[in-house]
Design an enzyme around this catalytic site. Structure first.
Site, PDB file in Angstrom:
ATOM      1  N   ASN A  22       0.864  -1.185   0.000  1.00  0.00           N
ATOM      2  CA  ASN A  22       0.000   0.000   0.000  1.00  0.00           C
ATOM      3  C   ASN A  22       0.899   1.233   0.000  1.00  0.00           C
ATOM      4  O   ASN A  22       1.468   1.587   1.027  1.00  0.00           O
ATOM      5  CB  ASN A  22      -0.904  -0.039   1.245  1.00  0.00           C
ATOM      6  CG  ASN A  22      -1.718   1.233   1.393  1.00  0.00           C
ATOM      7  OD1 ASN A  22      -1.881   1.994   0.434  1.00  0.00           O
ATOM      8  ND2 ASN A  22      -2.238   1.462   2.596  1.00  0.00           N
ATOM      9  N   TRP A  23       1.008   1.858  -1.158  1.00  0.00           N
ATOM     10  CA  TRP A  23       1.914   3.004  -1.279  1.00  0.00           C
ATOM     11  C   TRP A  23       1.403   4.251  -0.579  1.00  0.00           C
ATOM     12  O   TRP A  23       2.154   5.197  -0.378  1.00  0.00           O
ATOM     13  CB  TRP A  23       2.129   3.339  -2.756  1.00  0.00           C
ATOM     14  CG  TRP A  23       2.987   2.387  -3.508  1.00  0.00           C
ATOM     15  CD1 TRP A  23       3.558   1.225  -3.052  1.00  0.00           C
ATOM     16  CD2 TRP A  23       3.378   2.521  -4.872  1.00  0.00           C
ATOM     17  NE1 TRP A  23       4.277   0.633  -4.061  1.00  0.00           N
ATOM     18  CE2 TRP A  23       4.190   1.408  -5.191  1.00  0.00           C
ATOM     19  CE3 TRP A  23       3.121   3.465  -5.863  1.00  0.00           C
ATOM     20  CZ2 TRP A  23       4.750   1.223  -6.452  1.00  0.00           C
ATOM     21  CZ3 TRP A  23       3.670   3.283  -7.119  1.00  0.00           C
ATOM     22  CH2 TRP A  23       4.473   2.165  -7.403  1.00  0.00           C
ATOM     23  N   LYS A  24       0.098   4.294  -0.306  1.00  0.00           N
ATOM     24  CA  LYS A  24      -0.509   5.536   0.227  1.00  0.00           C
ATOM     25  C   LYS A  24      -0.224   6.688  -0.739  1.00  0.00           C
ATOM     26  O   LYS A  24      -0.144   6.453  -1.944  1.00  0.00           O
ATOM     27  CB  LYS A  24      -0.006   5.805   1.645  1.00  0.00           C
ATOM     28  CG  LYS A  24      -0.121   4.544   2.519  1.00  0.00           C
ATOM     29  CD  LYS A  24       0.096   4.764   3.973  1.00  0.00           C
ATOM     30  CE  LYS A  24      -0.081   3.434   4.708  1.00  0.00           C
ATOM     31  NZ  LYS A  24      -0.041   3.575   6.149  1.00  0.00           N
ATOM     32  N   GLY A  66       2.071   2.105  10.753  1.00  0.00           N
ATOM     33  CA  GLY A  66       3.048   3.184  10.649  1.00  0.00           C
ATOM     34  C   GLY A  66       3.734   3.519  11.961  1.00  0.00           C
ATOM     35  O   GLY A  66       4.399   4.543  12.077  1.00  0.00           O
ATOM     36  N   GLY A 102       2.636  -1.219   4.274  1.00  0.00           N
ATOM     37  CA  GLY A 102       2.733   0.202   3.955  1.00  0.00           C
ATOM     38  C   GLY A 102       4.181   0.604   3.748  1.00  0.00           C
ATOM     39  O   GLY A 102       4.770   0.371   2.688  1.00  0.00           O
ATOM     40  N   GLY A 103       4.786   1.184   4.778  1.00  0.00           N
ATOM     41  CA  GLY A 103       6.132   1.742   4.688  1.00  0.00           C
ATOM     42  C   GLY A 103       7.154   0.845   4.009  1.00  0.00           C
ATOM     43  O   GLY A 103       7.910   1.295   3.133  1.00  0.00           O
ATOM     44  N   GLU A 140      -6.837   4.991   7.513  1.00  0.00           N
ATOM     45  CA  GLU A 140      -6.571   6.412   7.224  1.00  0.00           C
ATOM     46  C   GLU A 140      -7.767   7.046   6.526  1.00  0.00           C
ATOM     47  O   GLU A 140      -8.092   8.213   6.767  1.00  0.00           O
ATOM     48  CB  GLU A 140      -5.288   6.547   6.381  1.00  0.00           C
ATOM     49  CG  GLU A 140      -4.050   6.315   7.242  1.00  0.00           C
ATOM     50  CD  GLU A 140      -2.856   5.745   6.488  1.00  0.00           C
ATOM     51  OE1 GLU A 140      -2.838   5.807   5.245  1.00  0.00           O
ATOM     52  OE2 GLU A 140      -1.957   5.218   7.156  1.00  0.00           O
ATOM     53  N   HIS A 193      -9.537   1.575   4.403  1.00  0.00           N
ATOM     54  CA  HIS A 193      -8.278   1.713   5.151  1.00  0.00           C
ATOM     55  C   HIS A 193      -8.505   2.665   6.327  1.00  0.00           C
ATOM     56  O   HIS A 193      -9.254   3.637   6.211  1.00  0.00           O
ATOM     57  CB  HIS A 193      -7.173   2.239   4.241  1.00  0.00           C
ATOM     58  CG  HIS A 193      -5.830   2.192   4.895  1.00  0.00           C
ATOM     59  ND1 HIS A 193      -5.402   3.158   5.772  1.00  0.00           N
ATOM     60  CD2 HIS A 193      -4.841   1.268   4.829  1.00  0.00           C
ATOM     61  CE1 HIS A 193      -4.202   2.827   6.207  1.00  0.00           C
ATOM     62  NE2 HIS A 193      -3.837   1.687   5.658  1.00  0.00           N
ATOM     63  N   GLU A 216      -5.947  -4.898  10.228  1.00  0.00           N
ATOM     64  CA  GLU A 216      -4.900  -3.920  10.523  1.00  0.00           C
ATOM     65  C   GLU A 216      -5.203  -3.218  11.845  1.00  0.00           C
ATOM     66  O   GLU A 216      -5.987  -2.264  11.881  1.00  0.00           O
ATOM     67  CB  GLU A 216      -4.829  -2.868   9.403  1.00  0.00           C
ATOM     68  CG  GLU A 216      -4.490  -3.443   8.056  1.00  0.00           C
ATOM     69  CD  GLU A 216      -3.818  -2.414   7.151  1.00  0.00           C
ATOM     70  OE1 GLU A 216      -2.714  -2.703   6.673  1.00  0.00           O
ATOM     71  OE2 GLU A 216      -4.372  -1.321   6.960  1.00  0.00           O
ATOM     72  N   SER A 230       2.956  -2.349  10.288  1.00  0.00           N
ATOM     73  CA  SER A 230       4.394  -2.439  10.558  1.00  0.00           C
ATOM     74  C   SER A 230       5.020  -3.773  10.148  1.00  0.00           C
ATOM     75  O   SER A 230       5.933  -4.270  10.819  1.00  0.00           O
ATOM     76  CB  SER A 230       4.688  -2.123  12.033  1.00  0.00           C
ATOM     77  OG  SER A 230       4.294  -0.787  12.338  1.00  0.00           O
TER      78      SER A 230
END
Ligand code: PGA
Length: 255
Positions: A10-12, A174, A234-235, A98, A96, A168, A213
């Site tokens: 997930n690049w966001k 994150g 993600g990251g 966010e 998601h 999640e 994470s």
């Protein structure tokens, strides 16, 4: 039949089209021999066409990160399911945390979006999970039960198996604070049982990912858990090298 693991990045809101091209050229050779794991990147709308073209014929599937439920209409700034399927997007991330917390995405909206994605031939990755306060108050099961019930309400039993769910825990997104193997397995087995209350066979077939994470260093332990069918990353998906290391961990995880 065993469930094929899915590792989705997930690049966001990262990577311009130019940056995405560099990334995919670095990723493709690293995943060319992958056979037993599905690989996806979930990219900003503006990167979709370039990534779909560049990944064509490879193992990498390209997903969007959000969509509106209507086919068309006066919804300034929104993107519809057929707009994504016409591009050959494989699917779409929905709900998601966010989007829920920063952009007011509701379970009511998700109850419309999940079936709309399926209708358009898109695989929905539905995200669910509890806040830190909910976990501390032993409220995790209630939250998951409510999200699964509401968000999947519009999906017919015979299509449930096509949905991918990502568990999640919001406190792990994150933050570098990954759920323990026990927490991840317990929550994901619980989600599978909730789906099983709707349809036993679908619960056996549907894939449930862990997200929060995930890194090359912790992926192997999480991906070896019996109910964990992959990861939403993600990251650590933003660099081709670390994303490929997580995919490699999924390939060698005992199933
Ligand atoms: P993270 O994000 O891997 O950076 O924690 C996961 C996600 O938001 O899907």
């Amino acid at each position: 039949m065993a469930r094929m693991p899915l590792i989705a990045g997930n690049w966001k809101m990262y990577k311009t089209e130019e940056q995405s091209e560099d990334y995919i050229q670095a990723l493709l050779p690293r995943v060319s021999s992958v056979e037993t794991v599905d690989v996806a990147i979930c990219v900003p709308f503006t990167d979709l066409r370039a990534m779909i073209d560049s990944a064509r014929g490879s193992r990498v599937e390209v997903y969007a990160q959000n969509m509106h439920h209507e086919v068309e209409g006066a919804y300034t700034g929104e993107i519809s399911p057929p707009m994504l399927s016409e591009l050959d997007a494989r699917g779409v991330v929905l709900g998601h945390s966010e989007r829920r917390t920063l952009f007011g995405e509701t379970d009511k909206a998700l109850a419309l979006k999940v079936p709309a994605a399926l209708e358009a031939g898109l695989v929905p990755i539905l995200c669910v999970g509890e806040t830190e306060a909910e976990r501390d108050n032993d409220d995790t099961d209630r939250k998951l039960r409510q999200q699964i019930k509401d968000d999947l309400a519009g999906v017919a039993p015979e299509r449930l198996a096509e949905v991918v769910i990502a568990y999640e825990p919001i406190w792990a997104i994150g933050t570098g604070r990954v759920a323990t193997a026990e927490q991840a397995q317990e929550a994901i087995a619980f989600i599978r049982a909730l789906v099983g209350d709707r349809d036993k066979q679908a619960a056996e077939q549907l894939r449930i990912l862990y997200g929060g994470s995930v890194k090359p260093e912790n992926a192997a332990e999480l991906l070896a858990l019996p109910d964990v069918d992959g990861a939403l990353v993600g990251g650590a998906s933003l660099e081709a090298e670390s994303f490929a290391a997580i995919i490699a961990a999924a390939e060698s995880a005992p199933r």
